[in-house]
Design an enzyme around this catalytic site. Structure first.
Site, PDB file in Angstrom:
ATOM      1  CB  THR A  41       4.032  75.809  50.048  1.00 50.58           C
ATOM      2  OG1 THR A  41       2.514  75.526  49.725  1.00 50.58           O
ATOM      3  CG2 THR A  41       3.410  77.407  49.017  1.00 50.58           C
ATOM      4  CG  HIS A  49      -1.927  70.645  37.386  1.00 50.02           C
ATOM      5  ND1 HIS A  49      -1.152  70.829  36.148  1.00 50.02           N
ATOM      6  CD2 HIS A  49      -1.935  70.661  38.322  1.00 50.02           C
ATOM      7  CE1 HIS A  49      -0.231  70.010  36.979  1.00 50.02           C
ATOM      8  NE2 HIS A  49      -0.418  70.120  38.180  1.00 50.02           N
ATOM      9  CB  ILE A 333      -3.597  69.992  50.277  1.00 52.39           C
ATOM     10  CG1 ILE A 333      -5.020  70.035  51.350  1.00 52.39           C
ATOM     11  CG2 ILE A 333      -3.683  70.221  49.103  1.00 52.39           C
ATOM     12  CD1 ILE A 333      -5.893  69.086  51.250  1.00 52.39           C
ATOM     13  CB  CYS A 435      27.080  83.879  41.077  1.00 53.81           C
ATOM     14  SG  CYS A 435      26.454  84.665  42.114  1.00 53.81           S
TER      15      CYS A 435
END
Ligand SMILES: Cc1cc2nc3c(=O)[nH]c(=O)nc-3n(C[C@H](O)[C@H](O)[C@H](O)COP(=O)(O)OP(=O)(O)OC[C@H]3O[C@@H](n4cnc5c(N)ncnc54)[C@H](O)[C@@H]3O)c2cc1C
Ligand SMILES: Cc1cc2nc3c(=O)[nH]c(=O)nc-3n(C[C@H](O)[C@H](O)[C@H](O)COP(=O)(O)OP(=O)(O)OC[C@H]3O[C@@H](n4cnc5c(N)ncnc54)[C@H](O)[C@@H]3O)c2cc1C
Lengths: 480, 412
Positions: A41, A49, A333, A435
């Protein structure tokens, strides 16, 4: 005794927990690491999508199309950044065009709306910076982008605000079955529950085996990325995929909701589920394909690189089923799992009901969560109102992303609370700029130590042994 | 909206020197804005010796050097505000800033002096393969942990890059009880000062591996080791030379970048070579009335030069405000051969005494620096020129009756 224990706090577990939080159930989410969203994740392409990719009739196709239609509303309720930026699958030759036509047809069968095939001129209008030799494109205006870890944090946070428990640093090592319930243990502590949802990502096969389900295997597939500075914003506006070939889907190019440009992923099968290393070959591949799509890619503007592991099942589709009545697998998944996650959560709820878990709606469920970026998104007048009430919002800690002390403190005090530097980073975007925390991390260590009431030396980057400092040297009247 | 004659952004040595000089030139309505909780800039964390050799003929620590200027600022009652970050400047010289006390506010200036210093290049820019555990810091961050917070970030150290901060941290960490196993530098020479290589590495027997780089980082939660390798002329790693060094920390000292996000917002033209503004001899940028000095203009290795440059910018800004002087448009361009990587200033707008600061792109032995304009030629012999050390030459006035001046290197 819990009604449901969800193993794994990725976006899938988090979304399931939020869906179930609407009901009068006792629920916990169990996670082995120090925070939500530390698996696939946190490192993926962050694309919702449209749904033209997965083969017709598969769970992937159905849940993707359904999930992506649900996503916009969910993002609004949870205050998560979401942008329907549209996507293009670009083609360089006739062969690509044939493939694009197939995708178009498949998309329509899957139920994707408003697809069209574009020629060079129309492509130029949408994306003037793409390579000269891009001739064709499949255009999907319903394609969208979202921040996946923000979604998971917000979903779990909202579930917690509605009564769900979050148990972290608890690695499930074995599960025992009794009459009508399970005990889950990490070797030290036990958790009792009537139902288990197994959404443990890469380790879902190991978890299933703990209850005797040997029906599937999961293996890791590496995906590496390079992230570019916000200065590159606008160089592409839609998500740009290449036409898939036998060699795979190729390197995509997309803006993120935070206006960086993301390039990747590579796709290499590996065996070690813990190996999140990037590789020199990967960088080379990403950059060379990226340049083919976008010749003006400013290579010196990359600010970081990272790697995510896809949890690839051996069934060619998502594995969502129940092994015996009260153990539910949500496994394999891989992509488009993020897009599908709202629909996956609905499906799991339906399976639970079917399998005899009775649930009644809560009266006081609150679907709304305050946006993590409400301060950053506010107007100057609104910001000054907030600063007047709490002047820590006037003190900038992260100078690259301009994140204030107030925002960091609020993130540390909001469910699910971050316990480490990376957790603060994912919630506030501090340390995420050019940075990369060089300037602000010593200060954030201070803030975390004080808020968590732990010594400076015990603050970690991402839990366990990821310590930042190893030894106290001296008392300094360090004001810095 | 409050109005000022001059606003100085950044209260490091550059900003303080600029403010002091502008004040001495007669400007009283001025303001220094500093985001930290005290004046002094990066010098506050540089507790080692070696500052001020040129300017004060004595060896001071960073904080001591800064204090000299801070005292002067206070003596002269130059107004400054702390804990205030400038978040935007516009071409019409409106400055937006944020602080706890005042919230987000705007002020207007007749002239702005940019003195925001620089930041370190981060790891991301390098694309080193491998994992991303705890224990990877830029040298300046490690310096902050040790010197400002009093904590040791690691005990077995590899340093990538031989910039001055990396060299100084090699010594600091050693003195604090850590072991520095190697300093890897991808170039065949170090970008650091010769004196730092001697005093920080050689004196402590720390190996400096030139033409070497880190090709992979290992470790899950905390760094467990790095793989280093020698590189060929094209800076590609040579596989046969791979070597694994166990360590718990990787420090990066791979370059400093002038902090010019604000300058970009104001539409100031930047140089690719310096990453700072393109300026004339007054340190005036492409936007009239906006001046720049110190590390925001180009990265300095000696603070003494930073102070000099602050003085120039302060004087020029005062002149600009007092004489409402507009820029002289006839410019003299300063051209270089590739060996001289950049000059500051990049062009000259008036016939006045001008010192040119420059850096070379490689190590050169036994060369002469050639200064040429029209038929005038002047040469300066140099036994050694190093990329890590800034050089200066003064242009004689008669060279300034030209459209361009050329500086280059030739064999002796
Ligand atoms: C390279 C890549 C690109 C992708 N791009 C996209 C995209 O653009 N769009 C899209 O829709 N999808 C995409 N995906 C897919 C998407 O990222 C995943 O489907 C989604 O993140 C999976 O979420 P999850 O919750 O199942 O898994 P994870 O996020 O991996 O969560 C599983 C959790 O289970 C925990 N866990 C494991 N074992 C145990 C144990 N024994 N005890 C306790 N906890 C345990 C882990 O620590 C982890 O936090 C991509 C994936 C990858 C890798
Ligand atoms: C680690 C290190 C070691 C060094 N060692 C030596 C040495 O041994 N000897 C030597 O002679 N020289 C040394 N130098 C060089 C010299 O000290 C520096 O070049 C000099 O300090 C630069 O001064 P400056 O004023 O340009 O920048 P800085 O000192 O960086 O000051 C810039 C100031 O601007 C402030 N600022 C930036 N942005 C904003 C904003 N948006 N709003 C408000 N304030 C802002 C910053 O907080 C900072 O205080 C060293 C430099 C470094 C970095």
């Amino acid at each position: 005794m819990y009604d449901v224990a969800i193993i794994g706090a990725g976006v899938v577990g988090a979304m399931i927990s939020r869906t179930l939080a609407r009901y009068n159930l006792k629920i916990c989410v169990i996670e082995k690491s120090n925070d939500v969203a530390t698996g696939a994740t946190k490192a993926n392409s962050a694309i919702v999508h449209a749904g033209f990719d997965a083969p017709v009739g598969t769970l992937k196709a159905k849940l993707n199309v359904k999930g992506s239609k649900m996503m916009e509303d969910i993002a609004r309720e949870l205050g998560v950044k979401y942008k329907k930026n549209g996507s293009l699958v670009i083609g360089f030759c006739e062969e690509d065009l044939n493939e694009i036509k197939k995708l178009y047809k498949r998309g329509i069968e899957n139920g994707v709306e408003n697809l069209s095939i574009l020629g060079k001129e129309e492509i130029n209008k949408l994306e003037p910076n793409l390579a000269e030799n891009v001739l064709y494109a499949l255009y999907a205006p319903t394609g969208a982008i979202i921040c996946p870890y923000e979604l998971a944090i917000a979903a779990l946070g909202n579930a917690m605000d509605n009564g769900v428990g979050f148990i972290r640093n608890f690695e499930v090592k074995s599960i025992k079955k009794f009459d009508g319930f399970f005990t889950i243990t990490n070797g030290e502590k036990e958790i009792k529950t009537k139902y288990i949802v197994n959404s443990a990502g890469l380790y879902a096969d190991n978890i299933a085996k703990m209850v005797g389900d040997n029906s599937f295997e999961i293996h890791p597939r590496r995906g590496e990325y390079i992230l570019f500075d916000k200065e590159c914003r606008g160089i592409v506006k839609q998500t740009i995929f290449r036409t898939p070939t036998k060699m795979g889907k190729g390197i995509l190019l997309t803006p993120t909701v935070d206006e960086n440009i993301l390039l990747g992923p590579t796709s290499v099968d590996i065996s070690d589920k813990e190996n999140k290393s990037t590789t020199a070959e990967g960088f080379f591949h990403i950059i060379s394909q990226g340049r083919e799509n976008l010749p003006s890619l400013p290579l010196n503007k990359n600010i970081t690189s990272f790697c995510g592991l896809r949890a690839v099942g051996d069934k060619g589709d998502f594995i969502i089923n129940s092994f015996e009545n009260n153990f539910i697998n949500v496994a394999g998944i891989e992509s488009p799992g993020l897009s599908a996650s709202p629909a996956i959560a609905e499906m799991v709820k339906d399976i639970l009901i079917e399998n005899g878990l009775s649930m009644t709606l809560k009266e006081n469920f609150n679907p709304i969560r305050k946006s993590m970026s409400y301060f950053a998104d506010a107007s100057i007048e609104e910001k000054n109102q907030i600063i007047k009430k709490d002047n820590s919002f006037g003190k900038i800690i992260c100078r690259c992303e301009k994140i204030t002390l107030g925002e960091i403190l609020e993130a540390i005090r909001t469910n699910p609370k971050p316990y480490d530097l990376d957790g603060v980073k994912r919630r506030t975007r501090s340390q995420m700029g050019r940075c990369q925390g060089g300037f602000c991390s010593p200060y954030i260590v201070d803030i975390l130590a004080e808020e968590l009431n732990i010594p400076y030396i015990e603050v970690t980057k991402s839990g366990k042994n990821s310590v930042i400092n190893i030894k106290k040297l001296k008392e300094v009247n360090g004001n810095g | 909206m409050d109005n000022f004659d001059i606003v100085i952004i950044g209260g490091g040595p550059a900003g303080m020197a600029a403010a002091i000089t502008a004040h001495q030139e007669g400007i009283e309505n001025l303001l220094i804005i500093e985001r930290d909780d005290s004046l002094g800039g990066i010098l506050r964390q540089c507790i080692h010796n070696g500052f001020g050799l040129h300017k004060f003929k004595e060896e001071l620590t960073g904080p001591e050097y800064a204090l000299k200027y801070e005292k002067k600022v206070k003596e002269l009652n130059i107004p400054y505000i702390l804990n205030t970050m400038v978040t935007d400047i516009s071409e019409d010289k409106t400055i937006t800033a944020t602080s706890s006390e005042r919230g987000i506010f705007q002020i207007k200036a007749k002239s702005i002096i940019l003195a925001m210093g620089c930041r370190e290049r981060a790891k991301g820019a390098l694309n080193i393969a491998g994992s991303r555990p705890a224990g990877i810091y830029s040298a300046g961050t490690a310096q902050k942990f040790v010197n400002m917070k009093g904590y040791l970030p690691g005990k077995d150290i590899v340093i990538l890059g031989s910039g001055d901060i990396g060299l100084i941290m090699a010594r600091r960490m050693t003195l604090e009880g850590a072991k520095v196993h190697a300093v890897c530098e991808i170039m065949p020479y170090s970008g650091g000062l010769a004196r730092n290589i001697q005093q920080c590495l050689k004196d402590f027997d720390i190996p400096l591996k030139l033409s070497h780089t880190v090709i992979e980082i290992h470790g899950k939660e905390r760094v467990e080791g790095v793989t280093i390798a020698k590189v060929d002329e094209k800076r590609n790693p040579i596989p046969e030379t791979k070597e694994y060094i166990p360590c718990d920390t990787l420090l990066l000292s791979v370059g400093l970048i002038p902090e010019n996000e604000l300058s970009k917002g104001a539409g100031i033209k930047l140089s690719n070579a310096t990453s700072g503004a393109v300026v004339d001899q007054k340190r005036q940028t492409s936007v009239e009335g906006i001046f720049a000095c110190g590390n925001v203009l180009h990265v300095h290795d000696l603070v003494d030069y930073v102070s000099d440059e602050g003085e120039i910018a302060g004087k020029s800004a005062a002149e600009y405000v007092l004489n409402s002087k507009t820029r002289n448009e006839s410019l003299i361009k300063i051209e270089t051969d590739g060996k001289i990587r950049y000059t500051v200033p990049q062009y000259i707008t008036e016939k006045e005494n001008t010192k040119i600061y420059f850096r070379v792109d490689n190590i050169y032995n036994n060369k002469k620096i050639i200064l040429r304009s029209n038929s005038n030629i002047k040469t300066f012999k140099k036994q050694k020129l190093l990329p890590g050390e800034m050089e200066t030459i003064t242009v004689p006035l008669e060279f300034l009756d030209a459209e361009s001046i050329y500086i280059g290197l030739e064999d002796l």
